[in-house]
Design a protein around this motif. Structure first.
Motif, PDB file in Angstrom:
ATOM      1  N   ASP A 203      -5.272   5.551   3.506  1.00  0.00           N
ATOM      2  CA  ASP A 203      -4.508   5.845   2.300  1.00  0.00           C
ATOM      3  C   ASP A 203      -3.816   7.198   2.359  1.00  0.00           C
ATOM      4  OD1 ASP A 203      -5.138   3.426   0.996  1.00  0.00           O
ATOM      5  OD2 ASP A 203      -7.095   4.223   0.453  1.00  0.00           O
ATOM      6  N   ARG A 204      -4.487   8.164   3.020  1.00  0.00           N
ATOM      7  CA  ARG A 204      -3.901   9.508   3.052  1.00  0.00           C
ATOM      8  C   ARG A 204      -4.504  10.310   4.195  1.00  0.00           C
ATOM      9  NH1 ARG A 204      -5.289  14.470   0.593  1.00  0.00           N
ATOM     10  NH2 ARG A 204      -7.034  13.550  -0.519  1.00  0.00           N
TER      11      ARG A 204
ATOM     12  N   ALA B 138       0.852  -1.182   0.000  1.00  0.00           N
ATOM     13  CA  ALA B 138       0.000   0.000   0.000  1.00  0.00           C
ATOM     14  C   ALA B 138       0.892   1.238   0.000  1.00  0.00           C
ATOM     15  CB  ALA B 138      -0.922  -0.010   1.212  1.00  0.00           C
TER      16      ALA B 138
ATOM     17  N   ALA C  28       0.660   4.442   2.201  1.00  0.00           N
ATOM     18  CA  ALA C  28      -0.332   4.223   3.251  1.00  0.00           C
ATOM     19  C   ALA C  28       0.225   4.667   4.599  1.00  0.00           C
ATOM     20  CB  ALA C  28      -0.740   2.755   3.302  1.00  0.00           C
TER      21      ALA C  28
END
Length: 112
Positions: free
Chosen positions: A91-92, A71, A74
């Motif tokens: 993710d962000r 990921a 991540a």
């Protein structure tokens, strides 16, 4: 007005009360204690010497959880949920925002 940490998982944008956030780590900086799922328990990771469950709210087809190494970019948020700590793979991180009660749509409790 309360402060919230805004973050993204997949195409969704979410927020958590800032007072619940204990720390944020790059996914590559955590060590995996166990990736096995026993009795539907989340995998365990170690952050700062403490083992805690890692929750991934965006499972991939054919996988129970994303591997942190796959990921890219991540992040792992460590949150206080009741009397325990847990980690959430996101993710962000977007940032901190203030919002009033009329601007927030609460989700049902997921982690206690």
């Amino acid at each position: 007005m309360k402060q919230f940490l805004l973050f993204h998982i997949g195409s969704g944008r979410y927020a958590v009360k800032l007072q619940r956030v204990r720390s944020i780590h790059g996914a590559e900086s955590v060590s995996w204690a166990s990736l096995s799922h026993q009795d539907s328990q989340a995998p365990q990771i170690h952050i700062d010497g403490k083992a805690m469950p890692l929750y991934d709210l965006l499972p991939r087809p054919g996988r129970e959880t994303r591997a942190a190494a796959s990921a890219e970019g991540a992040q792992i948020m460590v949150l206080k949920a009741g009397d325990r700590m847990l980690a959430l793979q996101v993710d962000r991180i977007e940032g901190v925002a203030e919002a009033g009660a009329d601007q927030v749509v609460a989700m049902p409790p997921a982690f206690g």
